[in-house]
Design a protein around this motif. Structure first.
Motif, PDB file in Angstrom:
ATOM      1  N   ILE A  78      38.454  20.616  57.107  1.00  0.00           N
ATOM      2  CA  ILE A  78      39.310  21.794  57.230  1.00  0.00           C
ATOM      3  C   ILE A  78      40.440  21.763  56.199  1.00  0.00           C
ATOM      4  CG2 ILE A  78      40.970  22.958  58.754  1.00  0.00           C
ATOM      5  CD1 ILE A  78      39.218  22.049  61.110  1.00  0.00           C
ATOM      6  N   ARG A  79      40.984  20.554  55.944  1.00  0.00           N
ATOM      7  CA  ARG A  79      42.113  20.420  55.022  1.00  0.00           C
ATOM      8  C   ARG A  79      41.697  20.320  53.561  1.00  0.00           C
ATOM      9  NH1 ARG A  79      47.035  18.599  56.805  1.00  0.00           N
ATOM     10  NH2 ARG A  79      47.581  18.911  54.607  1.00  0.00           N
ATOM     11  N   ALA A  80      40.391  20.369  53.280  1.00  0.00           N
ATOM     12  CA  ALA A  80      39.949  20.326  51.887  1.00  0.00           C
ATOM     13  C   ALA A  80      40.459  21.563  51.155  1.00  0.00           C
ATOM     14  CB  ALA A  80      38.426  20.253  51.817  1.00  0.00           C
ATOM     15  N   PRO A  81      41.067  21.401  49.976  1.00  0.00           N
ATOM     16  CA  PRO A  81      41.597  22.564  49.250  1.00  0.00           C
ATOM     17  C   PRO A  81      40.497  23.580  48.930  1.00  0.00           C
ATOM     18  CG  PRO A  81      42.406  20.511  48.295  1.00  0.00           C
ATOM     19  CD  PRO A  81      41.326  20.141  49.263  1.00  0.00           C
ATOM     20  N   GLU A  82      40.815  24.844  49.138  1.00  0.00           N
ATOM     21  CA  GLU A  82      39.903  25.944  48.837  1.00  0.00           C
ATOM     22  C   GLU A  82      40.688  27.025  48.102  1.00  0.00           C
ATOM     23  OE1 GLU A  82      36.725  26.170  49.301  1.00  0.00           O
ATOM     24  OE2 GLU A  82      36.365  24.393  50.554  1.00  0.00           O
ATOM     25  N   PRO A  83      40.026  27.781  47.210  1.00  0.00           N
ATOM     26  CA  PRO A  83      40.726  28.875  46.528  1.00  0.00           C
ATOM     27  C   PRO A  83      41.219  29.922  47.524  1.00  0.00           C
ATOM     28  CG  PRO A  83      38.612  28.395  45.468  1.00  0.00           C
ATOM     29  CD  PRO A  83      38.628  27.644  46.756  1.00  0.00           C
ATOM     30  N   VAL A  84      42.419  30.435  47.295  1.00  0.00           N
ATOM     31  CA  VAL A  84      42.940  31.508  48.143  1.00  0.00           C
ATOM     32  C   VAL A  84      42.183  32.801  47.846  1.00  0.00           C
ATOM     33  CG1 VAL A  84      45.217  30.449  48.334  1.00  0.00           C
ATOM     34  CG2 VAL A  84      44.747  32.018  46.445  1.00  0.00           C
ATOM     35  N   ALA A  85      42.391  33.811  48.671  1.00  0.00           N
ATOM     36  CA  ALA A  85      41.617  35.047  48.558  1.00  0.00           C
ATOM     37  C   ALA A  85      41.743  35.688  47.177  1.00  0.00           C
ATOM     38  CB  ALA A  85      42.052  36.026  49.644  1.00  0.00           C
ATOM     39  N   ASN A  86      42.934  35.667  46.601  1.00  0.00           N
ATOM     40  CA  ASN A  86      43.147  36.258  45.270  1.00  0.00           C
ATOM     41  C   ASN A  86      43.421  35.179  44.233  1.00  0.00           C
ATOM     42  OD1 ASN A  86      45.628  35.527  46.313  1.00  0.00           O
ATOM     43  ND2 ASN A  86      46.726  37.226  45.318  1.00  0.00           N
ATOM     44  N   ASP A  87      42.703  34.040  44.350  1.00  0.00           N
ATOM     45  CA  ASP A  87      42.959  32.906  43.461  1.00  0.00           C
ATOM     46  C   ASP A  87      42.749  33.296  41.997  1.00  0.00           C
ATOM     47  OD1 ASP A  87      43.310  29.737  43.915  1.00  0.00           O
ATOM     48  OD2 ASP A  87      42.132  30.096  42.095  1.00  0.00           O
ATOM     49  N   VAL A  88      43.588  32.737  41.148  1.00  0.00           N
ATOM     50  CA  VAL A  88      43.518  33.052  39.724  1.00  0.00           C
ATOM     51  C   VAL A  88      42.194  32.613  39.114  1.00  0.00           C
ATOM     52  CG1 VAL A  88      44.590  30.869  39.031  1.00  0.00           C
ATOM     53  CG2 VAL A  88      44.834  32.885  37.563  1.00  0.00           C
ATOM     54  N   SER A  89      41.507  31.645  39.747  1.00  0.00           N
ATOM     55  CA  SER A  89      40.215  31.196  39.209  1.00  0.00           C
ATOM     56  C   SER A  89      39.166  32.293  39.254  1.00  0.00           C
ATOM     57  CB  SER A  89      39.728  29.981  39.995  1.00  0.00           C
ATOM     58  OG  SER A  89      39.544  30.297  41.362  1.00  0.00           O
ATOM     59  N   PHE A  90      39.318  33.289  40.151  1.00  0.00           N
ATOM     60  CA  PHE A  90      38.354  34.383  40.235  1.00  0.00           C
ATOM     61  C   PHE A  90      38.462  35.332  39.046  1.00  0.00           C
ATOM     62  CE2 PHE A  90      38.920  33.804  45.054  1.00  0.00           C
ATOM     63  CZ  PHE A  90      37.930  32.834  45.082  1.00  0.00           C
ATOM     64  N   PHE A  91      39.501  35.169  38.236  1.00  0.00           N
ATOM     65  CA  PHE A  91      39.710  36.043  37.084  1.00  0.00           C
ATOM     66  C   PHE A  91      39.319  35.357  35.778  1.00  0.00           C
ATOM     67  CE2 PHE A  91      42.355  37.620  40.443  1.00  0.00           C
ATOM     68  CZ  PHE A  91      42.325  39.000  40.313  1.00  0.00           C
ATOM     69  N   ALA A  92      38.534  34.271  35.879  1.00  0.00           N
ATOM     70  CA  ALA A  92      38.063  33.578  34.682  1.00  0.00           C
ATOM     71  C   ALA A  92      37.266  34.543  33.809  1.00  0.00           C
ATOM     72  CB  ALA A  92      37.216  32.372  35.072  1.00  0.00           C
ATOM     73  N   SER A  93      37.550  34.523  32.509  1.00  0.00           N
ATOM     74  CA  SER A  93      36.920  35.477  31.601  1.00  0.00           C
ATOM     75  C   SER A  93      37.025  34.970  30.171  1.00  0.00           C
ATOM     76  CB  SER A  93      37.601  36.849  31.727  1.00  0.00           C
ATOM     77  OG  SER A  93      37.169  37.735  30.730  1.00  0.00           O
ATOM     78  N   GLU A  94      36.191  35.513  29.314  1.00  0.00           N
ATOM     79  CA  GLU A  94      36.251  35.198  27.890  1.00  0.00           C
ATOM     80  C   GLU A  94      37.300  36.033  27.183  1.00  0.00           C
ATOM     81  OE1 GLU A  94      34.752  32.788  26.193  1.00  0.00           O
ATOM     82  OE2 GLU A  94      33.953  32.081  28.098  1.00  0.00           O
ATOM     83  N   LYS A  95      37.857  36.999  27.904  1.00  0.00           N
ATOM     84  CA  LYS A  95      38.868  37.863  27.306  1.00  0.00           C
ATOM     85  C   LYS A  95      40.238  37.190  27.355  1.00  0.00           C
ATOM     86  CE  LYS A  95      36.465  42.113  28.644  1.00  0.00           C
ATOM     87  NZ  LYS A  95      36.561  43.390  29.395  1.00  0.00           N
ATOM     88  N   VAL A  96      41.083  37.541  26.396  1.00  0.00           N
ATOM     89  CA  VAL A  96      42.450  37.021  26.367  1.00  0.00           C
ATOM     90  C   VAL A  96      43.256  37.696  27.471  1.00  0.00           C
ATOM     91  CG1 VAL A  96      44.560  36.822  25.003  1.00  0.00           C
ATOM     92  CG2 VAL A  96      42.327  36.565  23.903  1.00  0.00           C
ATOM     93  N   GLN A  97      43.994  36.888  28.213  1.00  0.00           N
ATOM     94  CA  GLN A  97      44.755  37.409  29.347  1.00  0.00           C
ATOM     95  C   GLN A  97      46.189  36.898  29.315  1.00  0.00           C
ATOM     96  OE1 GLN A  97      41.899  35.807  32.216  1.00  0.00           O
ATOM     97  NE2 GLN A  97      41.517  37.877  32.957  1.00  0.00           N
TER      98      GLN A  97
END
Length: 510
Positions: A78-97
């Motif tokens: 249960i305490r294992a770290p998990e990405p939050v609902a709007n985690d920045v990792s979900f926005f991974a892209s090849e585009k410059v941000q």
């Protein structure tokens, strides 16, 4: 509850945490299959063990231990770290941000001369895209040019330009990768930037522990040539709190002296010994209060490293025993300390420093007295100097082989020779740090003479690292092998304990 019952329950909790690393199967939402095996083991032990071990845990205590083991396994999942609902990792892209957020901790240098730090993201927008940024959460592992990184401080808000990339974890092997390390820190993406903008209206706080740490590091390095200043600070506060050059760190790790750069039980025991020796004429209550305050300050300065927290909790137990006039049993104190810490954060059980620190401490407790007794034909001081590195090395070698796949055959003699220098330098570092918090120039003056023991220690490390066969690669060490090795160590330790107990009974009868 019997003492053995409490110990078995603690062991069951730790077993439940550890066993979650042996399988990825989860049933009933957050219940580990391996955790159910601990429950089953507790039930079987409760049915049969009390018949043969009448002085041990009762049947009910075995059953409670099984339930606690299952709960520990589930709690760890249960305490294992998990990405939050709007985690920045979900926005991974090849585009410059563009990412806006705040710096989490003091930046440090990478092996390639850049800055690195954890960054708490707040908003993201694409280059040339919509003007309104998207709100995000989570952390980024950022590498940036060195100059702007050196100007940052924890809590500072900045804007970064670059590409968000997902981290890679080791899914097909039981070996941890750098991505696994980041994931355990609650970070699921990395970010490489060459453009940093400091947001206006920010000033460093008037007081912060990181400023106090920086004050100590600056004072110790003022009159010591590089890298001696940073090395002294690392031997005082631990390498995670100091930006130690990678080549120096690597040389100490290769030589088997990595523990001297990791704030742990060794450093905590030195600090407590130093404080209590200065308060020898005071009441036990005064000694306990002063020792506790010292431990709290040291834990804060080192940055809440798991190994330091573990050692400090043990030290706190010893101080409580001192104030109450009671003798503390070291093995029980270690087990209780580890359990209490892992109740707060069960994921610390996978921290390498925590594992090495706990096993080294256990080795010192159960092995050093036996070794010193076997070396009684030589002076006690020399026997202790030899027994300590042998015990620590022996009890950590399974983890070293598993984690690093290399071992130095000269680690034991080098530790025996270098331990007096390490103790002298570390004590000098503590005294210098205490003075630097009050008057930096005084801290610098105290640190300056320690260039000679530091120089001698660095010379020894270099010479031992250049000896033939100084590093032996050992591959193929898995979890099963580590468990078997520690099982053998435990069996030998129990045999030694039983032999010493029988010998003590025989002496009393005589």
């Amino acid at each position: 509850m019997t003492p053995w019952g409490a110990l078995v329950i603690c062991w069951a909790y730790l077993t439940g945490l550890l066993i979650t690393g042996l399988n990825d199967v989860v049933i009933m939402s957050e219940v580990s299959v391996a955790g159910l095996l601990v429950l089953l083991g507790g039930g079987i032990a409760g049915a049969f063990v009390p018949r043969y071990w009448r002085m041990g845990p009762t049947r009910q205590q075995w059953w409670i231990a099984g339930v606690i083991g299952l709960m520990g396994a589930s709690y760890c999942l249960i305490r294992a770290p998990e990405p939050v609902a709007n985690d920045v990792s979900f926005f991974a892209s090849e585009k410059v941000q563009h990412v806006v957020g705040r710096v989490v901790a003091m930046p440090q240098k990478t092996r390639y001369g850049k800055g690195r730090f954890f960054f708490e993201a707040r908003s993201v927008r694409e280059e040339g895209g919509a003007a309104v940024p998207k709100r995000v959460g989570g952390k980024l592992y950022v590498t940036a040019p060195l100059w702007p990184s050196e100007q940052m401080f924890p809590g500072q808000s900045v804007e970064l330009q670059g590409k968000i990339q997902e981290i890679e974890t080791a899914k097909e092997t039981d070996k941890s990768s750098f991505g696994d390390y980041l994931a355990k820190q609650g970070c699921f993406a990395k970010f490489r930037t060459h453009w940093v903008e400091f947001l206006p209206g920010q000033e460093p706080p008037r007081f912060a522990l990181w400023k106090l740490r920086q004050r100590i590091v600056t004072a110790q390095g003022r009159w010591l040539p590089e890298p001696m200043g940073n090395l002294l600070s690392a031997m005082t506060l631990g390498r995670r709190a100091v930006d130690l050059p990678h080549d120096v760190r690597d040389s100490f790790v290769d030589a088997g002296l990595a523990h001297t750069l990791a704030a742990s039980g060794f450093h905590v025991s030195l600090i407590l010994g130093l404080v209590l020796s200065r308060l020898k004429g005071q009441s036990p209550k005064t000694q306990a209060i002063t020792g506790t305050l010292t431990l709290l300050i040291y834990v804060g300065l080192t940055g809440l490293q798991p190994s330091v927290v573990r050692a400090s909790v043990m030290g706190l137990g010893a101080l409580i025993g001192l104030s109450l006039g009671r003798k503390v049993k070291p093995v029980g104190c270690l087990l209780v300390a580890v359990t209490l810490i892992l109740l707060v954060n069960p994921q610390w059980i996978w921290d390498v420093g925590f594992q090495l620190s706990a096993m080294a401490t256990l080795g010192l407790i159960v092995t050093v007295p036996w070794l010193v007794k076997r070396l009684e034909f030589i002076p006690t001081t020399i026997a202790s100097a030899l027994a300590v590195p042998v015990a620590a090395f022996a009890w950590t070698i399974p983890l070293q082989l598993y984690r690093f796949e290399t071992v130095s055959p000269y680690a034991i003699p080098l530790n025996g020779i270098g331990t007096p220098l390490v103790i002298l330098t570390s004590v000098g570092g503590f005294v210098s740090a205490g003075a630097a918090m009050i008057w930096p120039v005084l801290g610098s003056a105290i640190a300056a003479p320690f260039r000679y023991p530091i120089q001698l220690l660095m010379w020894l490390v270099d010479k031992f690292n250049h000896l033939p066969g100084s590093s032996i690669a050992v591959e193929g060490i898995g979890v099963r092998t580590v468990v078997i090795m520690y099982g053998v160590f435990a069996a030998v330790s129990i045999w030694i304990w039983r032999s010493q107990r029988e010998s003590a009974f025989d002496t009393e009868d005589f």
